[in-house]
Write a protein that holds these residues in place. Structure first.
Motif, PDB file in Angstrom:
ATOM      1  N   VAL A 132      29.157 -42.133 -98.992  1.00 45.45           N
ATOM      2  CA  VAL A 132      28.871 -41.928 -97.568  1.00 45.45           C
ATOM      3  C   VAL A 132      29.299 -40.522 -97.179  1.00 45.45           C
ATOM      4  N   LEU A 133      28.413 -39.790 -96.475  1.00 44.49           N
ATOM      5  CA  LEU A 133      28.726 -38.451 -96.004  1.00 44.49           C
ATOM      6  C   LEU A 133      29.420 -38.549 -94.647  1.00 44.49           C
ATOM      7  N   ILE A 134      30.677 -38.108 -94.589  1.00 50.44           N
ATOM      8  CA  ILE A 134      31.503 -38.257 -93.384  1.00 50.44           C
ATOM      9  C   ILE A 134      31.708 -36.885 -92.757  1.00 50.44           C
ATOM     10  N   ASP A 135      31.402 -36.744 -91.481  1.00 44.96           N
ATOM     11  CA  ASP A 135      31.603 -35.493 -90.748  1.00 44.96           C
ATOM     12  C   ASP A 135      33.098 -35.307 -90.491  1.00 44.96           C
ATOM     13  N   LYS A 136      33.663 -34.196 -90.968  1.00 47.55           N
ATOM     14  CA  LYS A 136      35.094 -33.951 -90.796  1.00 47.55           C
ATOM     15  C   LYS A 136      35.391 -32.908 -89.711  1.00 47.55           C
TER      16      LYS A 136
ATOM     17  N   ILE B 127      30.979 -22.003 -88.292  1.00 50.08           N
ATOM     18  CA  ILE B 127      31.124 -23.241 -89.067  1.00 50.08           C
ATOM     19  C   ILE B 127      29.887 -24.095 -88.805  1.00 50.08           C
ATOM     20  N   HIS B 128      29.176 -24.397 -89.873  1.00 53.67           N
ATOM     21  CA  HIS B 128      27.968 -25.213 -89.737  1.00 53.67           C
ATOM     22  C   HIS B 128      28.229 -26.664 -90.124  1.00 53.67           C
ATOM     23  N   ARG B 129      29.069 -26.862 -91.136  1.00 52.47           N
ATOM     24  CA  ARG B 129      29.286 -28.223 -91.618  1.00 52.47           C
ATOM     25  C   ARG B 129      30.618 -28.280 -92.358  1.00 52.47           C
ATOM     26  N   ILE B 130      31.428 -29.275 -92.041  1.00 50.25           N
ATOM     27  CA  ILE B 130      32.584 -29.651 -92.846  1.00 50.25           C
ATOM     28  C   ILE B 130      32.478 -31.155 -93.019  1.00 50.25           C
ATOM     29  N   SER B 131      32.198 -31.605 -94.233  1.00 52.88           N
ATOM     30  CA  SER B 131      31.980 -33.033 -94.495  1.00 52.88           C
ATOM     31  C   SER B 131      32.616 -33.389 -95.828  1.00 52.88           C
ATOM     32  N   VAL B 132      32.789 -34.691 -96.037  1.00 53.71           N
ATOM     33  CA  VAL B 132      33.168 -35.172 -97.358  1.00 53.71           C
ATOM     34  C   VAL B 132      32.233 -36.304 -97.752  1.00 53.71           C
ATOM     35  N   LEU B 133      31.928 -36.357 -99.014  1.00 54.96           N
ATOM     36  CA  LEU B 133      31.196 -37.502 -99.563  1.00 54.96           C
ATOM     37  C   LEU B 133      32.236 -38.432-100.174  1.00 54.96           C
ATOM     38  N   ARG B 134      32.368 -39.615 -99.571  1.00 55.23           N
ATOM     39  CA  ARG B 134      33.389 -40.570 -99.999  1.00 55.23           C
ATOM     40  C   ARG B 134      32.713 -41.934-100.169  1.00 55.23           C
ATOM     41  N   ASP B 135      32.765 -42.437-101.381  1.00 54.64           N
ATOM     42  CA  ASP B 135      32.140 -43.738-101.686  1.00 54.64           C
ATOM     43  C   ASP B 135      30.666 -43.748-101.298  1.00 54.64           C
TER      44      ASP B 135
ATOM     45  N   LEU C 295      41.906 -35.458 -95.871  1.00 55.07           N
ATOM     46  CA  LEU C 295      41.169 -35.241 -97.120  1.00 55.07           C
ATOM     47  C   LEU C 295      41.872 -36.024 -98.218  1.00 55.07           C
ATOM     48  N   ARG C 296      41.119 -36.622 -99.119  1.00 54.39           N
ATOM     49  CA  ARG C 296      41.714 -37.487-100.125  1.00 54.39           C
ATOM     50  C   ARG C 296      41.313 -37.036-101.529  1.00 54.39           C
ATOM     51  N   LEU C 297      42.204 -37.329-102.462  1.00 55.72           N
ATOM     52  CA  LEU C 297      41.863 -37.055-103.852  1.00 55.72           C
ATOM     53  C   LEU C 297      40.565 -37.779-104.202  1.00 55.72           C
ATOM     54  N   TYR C 298      39.732 -37.084-104.960  1.00 57.67           N
ATOM     55  CA  TYR C 298      38.430 -37.577-105.444  1.00 57.67           C
ATOM     56  C   TYR C 298      37.346 -37.556-104.372  1.00 57.67           C
ATOM     57  N   ASP C 299      37.665 -37.009-103.173  1.00 54.64           N
ATOM     58  CA  ASP C 299      36.583 -36.695-102.236  1.00 54.64           C
ATOM     59  C   ASP C 299      35.737 -35.562-102.824  1.00 54.64           C
ATOM     60  N   VAL C 300      34.497 -35.482-102.342  1.00 59.27           N
ATOM     61  CA  VAL C 300      33.673 -34.297-102.578  1.00 59.27           C
ATOM     62  C   VAL C 300      33.574 -33.576-101.233  1.00 59.27           C
ATOM     63  N   LEU C 301      34.108 -32.369-101.179  1.00 59.57           N
ATOM     64  CA  LEU C 301      34.131 -31.608 -99.933  1.00 59.57           C
ATOM     65  C   LEU C 301      32.863 -30.768 -99.817  1.00 59.57           C
TER      66      LEU C 301
ATOM     67  N   GLY D 100      18.470 -20.576 -93.454  1.00 64.40           N
ATOM     68  CA  GLY D 100      17.802 -21.847 -93.731  1.00 64.40           C
ATOM     69  C   GLY D 100      18.557 -23.011 -93.123  1.00 64.40           C
ATOM     70  N   ASN D 101      18.041 -24.216 -93.361  1.00 66.84           N
ATOM     71  CA  ASN D 101      18.639 -25.424 -92.785  1.00 66.84           C
ATOM     72  C   ASN D 101      18.563 -26.550 -93.809  1.00 66.84           C
ATOM     73  N   ILE D 102      19.665 -27.212 -94.056  1.00 73.56           N
ATOM     74  CA  ILE D 102      19.723 -28.281 -95.033  1.00 73.56           C
ATOM     75  C   ILE D 102      20.238 -29.548 -94.353  1.00 73.56           C
ATOM     76  N   GLY D 103      19.556 -30.675 -94.569  1.00 71.09           N
ATOM     77  CA  GLY D 103      19.916 -31.926 -93.912  1.00 71.09           C
ATOM     78  C   GLY D 103      20.922 -32.742 -94.697  1.00 71.09           C
ATOM     79  N   ASP D 104      21.487 -33.763 -94.031  1.00 70.42           N
ATOM     80  CA  ASP D 104      22.500 -34.605 -94.667  1.00 70.42           C
ATOM     81  C   ASP D 104      21.975 -35.297 -95.920  1.00 70.42           C
ATOM     82  N   GLN D 105      20.766 -35.824 -95.856  1.00 65.42           N
ATOM     83  CA  GLN D 105      20.238 -36.562 -97.008  1.00 65.42           C
ATOM     84  C   GLN D 105      20.037 -35.640 -98.197  1.00 65.42           C
TER      85      GLN D 105
END
Length: 673
Positions: A106-110, A96-104, A143-149, A20-25
């Protein structure tokens, strides 16, 4: 990103169609706090907003897909996320399909901040372990404390000709997740893209009362899926006392069908060449021996010690063994190759033998698993001789003895590589010998004690003790015995902190004899002890010797609800003689106390002989081993081991101090006891 060049072991790409495929939003929308999430985070735990896991199997590949988002609220979790390793097999690709963090928000591509290294995962090759596995080291910067990976990846394992068994049969076990984690949304999907029907069996699932439900078996045709989906999910298993629920997936088959599939593979290679053709020198040695038992011993020890064990991880997932002639010529092979060579040699000398498949690690679960050749990870040899069955691991070393004296191998379930076989269950075992036979003599004159300890080890114990004496410095061995005896004589309670070498003076230990046919090793320990009496706070003197090895703490403390107790204790025999030139209390309770236990799973006796200047105890323990003790029988089994621990595992004598006042005190104590 560092190391941009794509290599064959990993790729950065979109998921396969089946995943399947899942988008950023959609990712952002699924990472929402709730009362459930806040409660977990307030308790100081990390939290997984969602976990989607898919397992896809076809006749060409086995693949896993994971998409998950979890908090990095704990420093330890942050460290593990920042640097991680993924091990891939030969012909397996990590995508690897996606490595991102949700910070404040905002979804950031890592991925641009990710460094990937491919390393060999072969750190045991000098020990005969061969593997084409690769280790993919992933380092994510900033990577920072309280990020969502957010991680989205797949492992794609395409089959080669060497994976003929995986092409034909599927085997996968889904185990419910670690109960540390809480999941906002948990989903597992098994996708059957194979031509064959796959059966699945749910085992150790529980009802609302926590009672284990009866296993259920259902089937998946090609194109069908199995799904487990749970919102606000925490695994409630009591991990210390309960088995995690699991689902076993396997290509629909029976043990008989599987044995008929595997038997021709072993038959074909074992018949390609005769032993006379490729091993004339070995035959000459065998025929020079008149005794059949000694011939069997030579055959076993030749294969164990002269054929080098090669564990080839890439070959272990197939079941086609190497030809015995090749194994003999190359002097190396894996467990299948060594076992088959031993079988051929034994059959040449007229001994019935067969190669059997086992799994020591998951032996308990095999009776619950669906039939599958992929449930086994090792091959050993079953030998029938003089009406008895023996099992020999051809890959071990430093084992000795005629077959009836060799070490015992613990496991219950196995499948013979013959036609029309069912999964077999071994009988429980009683040792025909004492694994430990020990005599302790402690003679005290004045304030000096002379200690002489003679121990005979047999079977597994003899093999282990030889290895220990071979690999350990003698001073260390003596210190080990000194330490054990320090507690055995109860000196730990009246002179704790004393240098043990100053307690047991002139200590020596030597191997008295080592019979490689009887597989029997005898050692002798001697020492002199100043101040040999244990003295209590009231200045009463005692001679004591209690061997805590006789107490089976694992039986007394066992509390698991689902696993039966696995009985694997050794047979033991002890004689302890404590003698003094002082008068002793010949009627003291613990001096004269004896015990007799006749449990269905072990017989135990403790007998005493008391004189005016000393006493002896004779202890024998004969267990029925290689058996799981049913829960209905376990409490009595535990109670009987508590009886052993109630001063029935040794000997103590009380000294009557000389003098009129002491005699009167003793008489008064006895009268009003």
């Amino acid at each position: 990103m560092d190391n941009q060049m794509q290599v064959e072991n990993y790729k950065i790409q979109k998921p396969e169609v089946w995943a399947g495929n899942i988008g950023d939003q959609e990712i952002i929308d699924r990472i929402k706090d709730s009362e459930f999430s806040r409660k977990q985070i307030e308790e100081g735990k990390d939290y997984c907003y969602f976990l989607d896991k898919k397992y896809y199997t076809s006749n060409n590949e086995n693949s896993e897909y994971v998409c998950m988002a979890y908090t990095l609220n704990e420093p330890g979790n942050l460290e593990r996320a920042s640097v991680s390793d993924v091990v891939v097999e030969e012909n397996e690709v990590y995508q690897i399909h996606r490595i991102s963090v949700l910070r404040d928000g905002v979804l950031i591509d890592k991925i641009p901040d990710t460094r990937i290294k491919v390393l060999d995962s072969e750190n045991q090759s000098s020990g005969g372990v061969l593997s084409s596995n690769k280790k993919i080291n992933i380092t994510i910067k900033d990577l920072r404390l309280y990020d969502v990976l957010v991680l989205e990846d797949s492992r794609i394992k395409e089959f080669t000709d060497r994976d003929f068994l995986r092409k034909e049969f599927s085997k996968y076990v889904w185990v419910s997740p670690d109960n540390y984690w809480a999941y906002g949304h948990f989903k597992f999907t098994f996708i059957n893209a194979r031509e064959q029907t796959i059966a699945y069996k749910k085992t150790f699932f529980r009802n609302e009362k926590g009672e284990v439900l009866e296993p259920e078996i259902k089937f998946l045709k090609q194109g069908q899926c199995f799904v487990i989906e749970e919102p606000n999910y925490i695994n409630t298993v009591d991990s210390g006392r309960e088995i995690f629920p699991y689902v076993d997936f396997a290509t629909e088959s029976s043990w008989k069908d599987l044995s008929n599939y595997i038997a021709p593979l072993y038959e074909e290679v074992s018949n390609k060449a005769s032993l006379q053709d490729f091993a004339p020198n070995l035959i000459e040695k065998l025929e020079a021996i008149a005794d059949q038992g000694e011939k069997i011993q030579l055959a076993i020890e030749y294969v164990q010690n002269h054929i080098y064990y090669i564990f080839d991880a890439d070959e272990m997932n197939g079941h086609k063994p190497q030809e015995p002639s090749v194994t003999y010529e190359n002097k190396q092979g894996d467990c299948k190759a060594k076992s088959l060579l031993l079988k051929v040699i034994l059959e040449y000398i007229g001994v019935e033998a067969s190669v059997v498949l086992v799994n020591f690690n998951t032996d308990y679960y095999i009776k619950y698993y669906l039939p599958s050749l992929l449930s086994f990870n090792h091959a050993v040899v079953k030998i029938k001789y003089k009406g008895e069955e023996y099992f020999v691991d051809a890959t071990t070393r430093d084992e000795f003895g005629l077959i009836e004296n060799r070490g015992f191998m613990y496991f219950i379930h196995y499948l013979e590589t013959k036609k029309d076989q069912e999964l077999q269950v071994r009988k429980p075992h009683k040792f025909p010998y004492y694994c430990v036979d020990e005599k302790v003599d402690f003679n005290v004159k004045g304030n000096i004690g002379k200690l002489n300890l003679v121990t005979t080890y047999k079977g597994n114990r003899a093999n282990a003790m030889r290895r220990y004496f071979k690999s350990t410095h003698k001073r260390e061995i003596i210190d080990s015995w000194n330490s054990f005896l320090f507690y055995g004589f109860n000196y730990s309670n009246d002179r704790n902190g004393t240098d043990i070498r100053n307690v047991f003076k002139d200590a020596e230990i030597d191997v008295v004899s080592d019979d490689k046919k009887l597989n029997e090793m005898k050692i002798q320990y001697t020492a002199t002890v100043d101040n040999p009496y244990y003295v209590d706070p009231q200045n009463n003197r005692f001679l004591m010797y209690f061997d805590r090895n006789v107490i089976k703490a694992s039986a007394r403390d066992f509390m698991h609800k689902d696993l039966p107790f696995w009985h694997s204790f050794d047979s033991e025999k002890y004689e302890v003689n404590l003698y003094t030139d002082q008068k002793i209390d010949t009627g003291e309770k613990y001096t004269v106390q004896e015990s007799t236990i006749k449990n269905p799973y072990f017989e135990y006796s403790s007998r005493k002989k008391v004189t005016k200047n000393g006493a002896s105890v004779y202890i024998e323990s004969n267990p029925l081993v290689n058996i799981e003790i049913p829960q209905k029988d376990f409490e009595q089994f535990r109670t009987d081991h508590h009886t052993v621990a109630d001063s029935n595992f040794g000997l103590g004598i009380d000294i009557i101090e000389p003098g009129l006042m002491n005699s009167l005190k003793f008489s008064f104590k006895k009268r009003f006891k």
